[in-house]
Design a protein around this motif. Structure first.
Motif, mmCIF file in Angstrom:
data_model
loop_
_atom_site.group_PDB
_atom_site.id
_atom_site.type_symbol
_atom_site.label_atom_id
_atom_site.label_comp_id
_atom_site.label_asym_id
_atom_site.label_seq_id
_atom_site.Cartn_x
_atom_site.Cartn_y
_atom_site.Cartn_z
ATOM 1 N N LEU A 83 -36.305 -62.766 10.531
ATOM 2 C CA LEU A 83 -36.539 -61.579 11.553
ATOM 3 C C LEU A 83 -35.750 -60.357 10.576
ATOM 4 N N PRO A 84 -36.624 -60.019 9.751
ATOM 5 C CA PRO A 84 -35.953 -59.039 8.803
ATOM 6 C C PRO A 84 -36.445 -57.508 9.944
ATOM 7 N N ILE A 85 -37.275 -57.923 10.191
ATOM 8 C CA ILE A 85 -37.747 -56.331 11.602
ATOM 9 C C ILE A 85 -38.482 -57.202 12.916
ATOM 10 N N ALA A 86 -38.212 -56.349 13.955
ATOM 11 C CA ALA A 86 -38.413 -56.965 14.933
ATOM 12 C C ALA A 86 -39.617 -56.207 15.944
ATOM 13 N N GLU A 87 -40.698 -55.424 15.004
ATOM 14 C CA GLU A 87 -41.560 -54.980 15.495
ATOM 15 C C GLU A 87 -42.549 -54.753 14.715
ATOM 16 N N LEU A 88 -44.227 -55.158 14.308
ATOM 17 C CA LEU A 88 -45.265 -54.820 13.603
ATOM 18 C C LEU A 88 -46.164 -54.200 14.076
ATOM 19 N N TYR A 118 -48.992 -37.516 22.445
ATOM 20 C CA TYR A 118 -48.333 -38.532 22.052
ATOM 21 C C TYR A 118 -49.059 -39.813 21.229
ATOM 22 N N THR A 119 -47.744 -40.276 20.200
ATOM 23 C CA THR A 119 -48.746 -41.208 19.693
ATOM 24 C C THR A 119 -47.916 -42.749 20.369
ATOM 25 N N ALA A 120 -49.387 -43.724 20.446
ATOM 26 C CA ALA A 120 -49.087 -44.297 20.809
ATOM 27 C C ALA A 120 -49.212 -45.553 19.422
ATOM 28 N N LYS A 121 -48.961 -47.351 19.572
ATOM 29 C CA LYS A 121 -48.778 -48.025 18.460
ATOM 30 C C LYS A 121 -48.339 -49.199 18.801
ATOM 31 N N ALA A 122 -49.838 -50.031 18.506
ATOM 32 C CA ALA A 122 -49.928 -51.015 19.049
ATOM 33 C C ALA A 122 -49.666 -52.617 17.927
ATOM 34 N N GLY A 123 -48.807 -53.250 17.895
ATOM 35 C CA GLY A 123 -48.703 -54.775 17.226
ATOM 36 C C GLY A 123 -48.351 -55.547 17.833
ATOM 37 N N PHE A 124 -47.041 -56.220 16.993
ATOM 38 C CA PHE A 124 -46.673 -57.666 17.870
ATOM 39 C C PHE A 124 -45.199 -58.438 17.329
ATOM 40 N N ALA A 146 -51.176 -59.012 20.311
ATOM 41 C CA ALA A 146 -50.542 -57.653 19.802
ATOM 42 C C ALA A 146 -50.326 -57.051 21.736
ATOM 43 N N GLN A 147 -49.570 -56.525 21.949
ATOM 44 C CA GLN A 147 -49.450 -55.478 22.951
ATOM 45 C C GLN A 147 -48.642 -53.580 22.648
ATOM 46 N N ILE A 148 -48.789 -53.113 23.330
ATOM 47 C CA ILE A 148 -48.777 -51.678 23.028
ATOM 48 C C ILE A 148 -47.201 -51.204 22.491
#
Length: 227
Positions: A83-88, A118-124, A146-148
């Motif tokens: 788990l190097p990062i929490a979100e992708l 705004y900037t919306a980001k979606a991923g995992f 995936a989620q916002i």
């Protein structure tokens, strides 16, 4: 004239038959050993192939997500999830929203209109289970839907700021409008189905790195959101 002795008198048929019999037995033993070794070699080749598929999928996911998934090959765990990062975030999109606030009291009207970018980001969410299972019957990649991941405010422009004579705009009015803008931006992000685009992006990148042989089944499961 002396007649040469008969060939059959000097040829040892018993010895010849013994040699032929031993040769046949030896050939039979050789063929039996070769046949007995075939299942072992086939099993070893199958395991080697599964290990290669597992490593290829692990490497591809590390490149895409910067995360090592849990890799299980033939019921044996080869790699644990890191788990190097929490979100992708795979999808990032700019959103623009506007909202106007009007309020009249005792014949005095105040008006406030804001425009937000705004900037919306979606991923995992990578804190959830992310695994690869390789078995003779199937190869499965399992990860959460995936989620916002977030909707970040970039800028807010004031389009109208009109006080009433005895009904002025308050700080609470401005704060409420900022909250409303953020809510509208999140609703717009959900309406654009950015989460589905993120899943499609993952599938495309995975196929581009590992190909389609052998077939890989990707399962997106519903997981609770981690806040």
């Amino acid at each position: 004239m002396t007649v040469p002795p008969s060939f059959s008198r000097h040829f040892n048929w018993a010895l010849a038959l013994t040699v032929i019999g031993l040769s046949a037995i030896g050939a039979g033993v050789f063929v039996f050993n070769r046949c007995a070794a075939l299942p072992g070699r086939a099993t070893r080749e199958t395991v080697d192939q599964m290990e290669r598929v597992g490593r290829d999928l692990r490497d591809a996911i590390v490149q895409i997500a910067q995360l090592q998934p849990r890799v299980t090959i033939n019921n044996r765990v080869y790699f644990e999830q890191t788990l190097p990062i929490a979100e992708l975030a795979l999808i990032s999109q700019k959103l623009e929203v506007e909202h106007e606030f009007l309020h009249t009291w005792a014949g005095s009207t105040k008006r406030l209109r804001l425009h937000g970018t705004y900037t919306a980001k979606a991923g995992f969410d990578l804190r959830q289970e992310f695994s690869v299972t390789v078995a003779p019957e199937a190869t499965i990649v399992r990860l959460p839907h995936a989620q916002i991941l977030g909707v970040e405010q970039n800028a807010v422009e004031l389009l109208a700021y009109e006080n009433g004579f005895w009904n002025p705009i308050s700080g609470a009015d401005v704060q409420a409008e900022l909250v409303t803008l953020g809510k509208l931006a999140r609703e717009r992000a959900a309406a654009r189905n950015l989460a589905a685009e993120a899943e499609d992006s993952f599938l495309t990148q995975l196929k581009g790195r590992v190909g389609s042989a052998p077939p890989v089944q990707v399962i997106f499961y519903q997981a609770p959101r981690s806040d």
